[in-house]
Design a protein around this motif. Structure first.
Motif, PDB file in Angstrom:
ATOM      1  N   HIS A  38      20.535  16.290 -15.854  1.00  0.00           N
ATOM      2  CA  HIS A  38      21.649  16.015 -16.769  1.00  0.00           C
ATOM      3  C   HIS A  38      21.520  14.629 -17.409  1.00  0.00           C
ATOM      4  CE1 HIS A  38      25.853  15.624 -18.089  1.00  0.00           C
ATOM      5  NE2 HIS A  38      25.891  14.489 -17.428  1.00  0.00           N
ATOM      6  N   TRP A  39      21.208  13.647 -16.595  1.00  0.00           N
ATOM      7  CA  TRP A  39      21.134  12.270 -17.089  1.00  0.00           C
ATOM      8  C   TRP A  39      19.911  12.015 -17.961  1.00  0.00           C
ATOM      9  CZ3 TRP A  39      21.813  10.575 -11.399  1.00  0.00           C
ATOM     10  CH2 TRP A  39      23.179  10.537 -11.073  1.00  0.00           C
ATOM     11  N   ASN A  40      18.818  12.718 -17.722  1.00  0.00           N
ATOM     12  CA  ASN A  40      17.540  12.323 -18.311  1.00  0.00           C
ATOM     13  C   ASN A  40      16.956  13.275 -19.336  1.00  0.00           C
ATOM     14  OD1 ASN A  40      16.809   9.748 -16.844  1.00  0.00           O
ATOM     15  ND2 ASN A  40      17.335  11.093 -15.144  1.00  0.00           N
ATOM     16  N   VAL A  41      17.618  14.392 -19.609  1.00  0.00           N
ATOM     17  CA  VAL A  41      17.060  15.330 -20.568  1.00  0.00           C
ATOM     18  C   VAL A  41      17.080  14.741 -21.975  1.00  0.00           C
ATOM     19  CG1 VAL A  41      19.234  16.582 -20.997  1.00  0.00           C
ATOM     20  CG2 VAL A  41      17.033  17.763 -21.274  1.00  0.00           C
ATOM     21  N   ILE A  47      21.994  18.452 -26.183  1.00  0.00           N
ATOM     22  CA  ILE A  47      23.416  18.623 -25.897  1.00  0.00           C
ATOM     23  C   ILE A  47      23.676  19.913 -25.126  1.00  0.00           C
ATOM     24  CG2 ILE A  47      24.163  19.722 -28.059  1.00  0.00           C
ATOM     25  CD1 ILE A  47      26.046  16.974 -26.095  1.00  0.00           C
ATOM     26  N   ALA A  48      22.983  20.987 -25.488  1.00  0.00           N
ATOM     27  CA  ALA A  48      23.169  22.255 -24.774  1.00  0.00           C
ATOM     28  C   ALA A  48      22.735  22.121 -23.314  1.00  0.00           C
ATOM     29  CB  ALA A  48      22.384  23.365 -25.453  1.00  0.00           C
ATOM     30  N   LEU A  49      21.584  21.506 -23.078  1.00  0.00           N
ATOM     31  CA  LEU A  49      21.089  21.354 -21.704  1.00  0.00           C
ATOM     32  C   LEU A  49      21.912  20.336 -20.925  1.00  0.00           C
ATOM     33  CD1 LEU A  49      17.232  21.548 -22.281  1.00  0.00           C
ATOM     34  CD2 LEU A  49      18.729  23.287 -21.244  1.00  0.00           C
ATOM     35  N   HIS A  50      22.277  19.248 -21.575  1.00  0.00           N
ATOM     36  CA  HIS A  50      23.099  18.217 -20.929  1.00  0.00           C
ATOM     37  C   HIS A  50      24.388  18.844 -20.391  1.00  0.00           C
ATOM     38  CE1 HIS A  50      24.480  14.059 -20.338  1.00  0.00           C
ATOM     39  NE2 HIS A  50      25.624  14.397 -20.934  1.00  0.00           N
ATOM     40  N   LYS A  51      25.038  19.644 -21.212  1.00  0.00           N
ATOM     41  CA  LYS A  51      26.287  20.312 -20.804  1.00  0.00           C
ATOM     42  C   LYS A  51      26.019  21.380 -19.741  1.00  0.00           C
ATOM     43  CE  LYS A  51      28.938  19.520 -25.015  1.00  0.00           C
ATOM     44  NZ  LYS A  51      29.623  20.150 -26.155  1.00  0.00           N
ATOM     45  N   LEU A  52      24.969  22.168 -19.916  1.00  0.00           N
ATOM     46  CA  LEU A  52      24.633  23.209 -18.942  1.00  0.00           C
ATOM     47  C   LEU A  52      24.344  22.589 -17.573  1.00  0.00           C
ATOM     48  CD1 LEU A  52      23.926  26.103 -18.083  1.00  0.00           C
ATOM     49  CD2 LEU A  52      21.611  25.694 -19.008  1.00  0.00           C
ATOM     50  N   PHE A  53      23.559  21.526 -17.555  1.00  0.00           N
ATOM     51  CA  PHE A  53      23.218  20.895 -16.284  1.00  0.00           C
ATOM     52  C   PHE A  53      24.463  20.319 -15.603  1.00  0.00           C
ATOM     53  CE2 PHE A  53      18.704  19.883 -18.071  1.00  0.00           C
ATOM     54  CZ  PHE A  53      18.349  21.215 -17.958  1.00  0.00           C
ATOM     55  N   ASP A  54      25.408  19.848 -16.390  1.00  0.00           N
ATOM     56  CA  ASP A  54      26.653  19.346 -15.805  1.00  0.00           C
ATOM     57  C   ASP A  54      27.470  20.492 -15.194  1.00  0.00           C
ATOM     58  OD1 ASP A  54      27.970  16.941 -15.226  1.00  0.00           O
ATOM     59  OD2 ASP A  54      29.400  17.228 -16.860  1.00  0.00           O
ATOM     60  N   SER A 100      11.554  15.878 -21.400  1.00  0.00           N
ATOM     61  CA  SER A 100      11.811  16.932 -22.377  1.00  0.00           C
ATOM     62  C   SER A 100      12.664  18.044 -21.780  1.00  0.00           C
ATOM     63  CB  SER A 100      10.490  17.519 -22.889  1.00  0.00           C
ATOM     64  OG  SER A 100       9.907  18.350 -21.899  1.00  0.00           O
ATOM     65  N   GLY A 101      13.374  18.703 -22.654  1.00  0.00           N
ATOM     66  CA  GLY A 101      14.178  19.838 -22.227  1.00  0.00           C
ATOM     67  C   GLY A 101      13.329  20.876 -21.521  1.00  0.00           C
TER      68      GLY A 101
END
Length: 175
Positions: A38-41, A47-54, A100-101
């Motif tokens: 979440h922190w490092n993507v 934004i999609a991965l950041h939110k998904l990981f959260d 990277s994502g």
């Protein structure tokens, strides 16, 4: 163990506490690996991965609580401190130097798949020990982990999700 009026035999409770503490270590490791992602993507899917990981982190937090609370209900001590988690977790070590994502999708899908495998094994083990409540907990966790694995793998092309990662940098800490 602490005294409890729980009617399961003490020997069963001891085995359950040991089993649940092993899966607790994995769940806490999954929780921290998800935050690492979440922190490092970085990248176009940020934004999609950041939110998904959260969201996955929040689910992992629930898994941690379910397992820890079951341990205490059985008269045990939930062993969730960092040193014990680092020693006991059987999940692959999360690569620190990825950004990277695609790399985070690969690494987190490996962690989710590994945790899913172990929690499904715990379903069978808790069932054999006769703790239907723990079996239900592990089944609930398994359903959630499979959903999150599906969500993460949907961000990868099929060959990356199934075959591994660019660079295959992960190593297993399985014992």
């Amino acid at each position: 163990m602490y005294p409890t009026k729980n009617d399961q035999p003490e020997a069963t409770r001891r085995q359950m506490i040991e089993l649940c503490n092993a899966r607790l270590a994995d769940a806490i490791d999954l929780q921290t690996q998800t935050k690492q992602a979440h922190w490092n993507v970085k990248g176009p899917q940020f934004i999609a991965l950041h939110k998904l990981f959260d969201e996955i982190h929040a689910a992992a937090d629930e898994y941690v609580d379910l397992l820890a609370e079951r341990i205490v209900q059985l008269g045990g001590v939930a062993e969730g401190v960092t040193a014990i988690v680092a020693e006991r977790s059987e999940l692959p070590q999360y690569p620190i130097n990825i950004a990277s994502g695609e790399e985070h999708v690969w690494a987190l899908s490996n962690a989710l798949a590994s945790f899913g495998e172990r929690i499904r094994r715990a379903i069978d083990e808790t069932d054999e020990l006769g703790d239907t409540d723990a079996t239900d907990i592990c089944t609930e966790i398994s359903r959630g982990v499979d959903k999150w694995l599906w969500f993460v793998e949907a961000h990868a092309d099929g060959s990356t999700a199934a075959a591994g990662s660019p660079g295959s940098r992960q190593t297993s800490r399985a014992r």
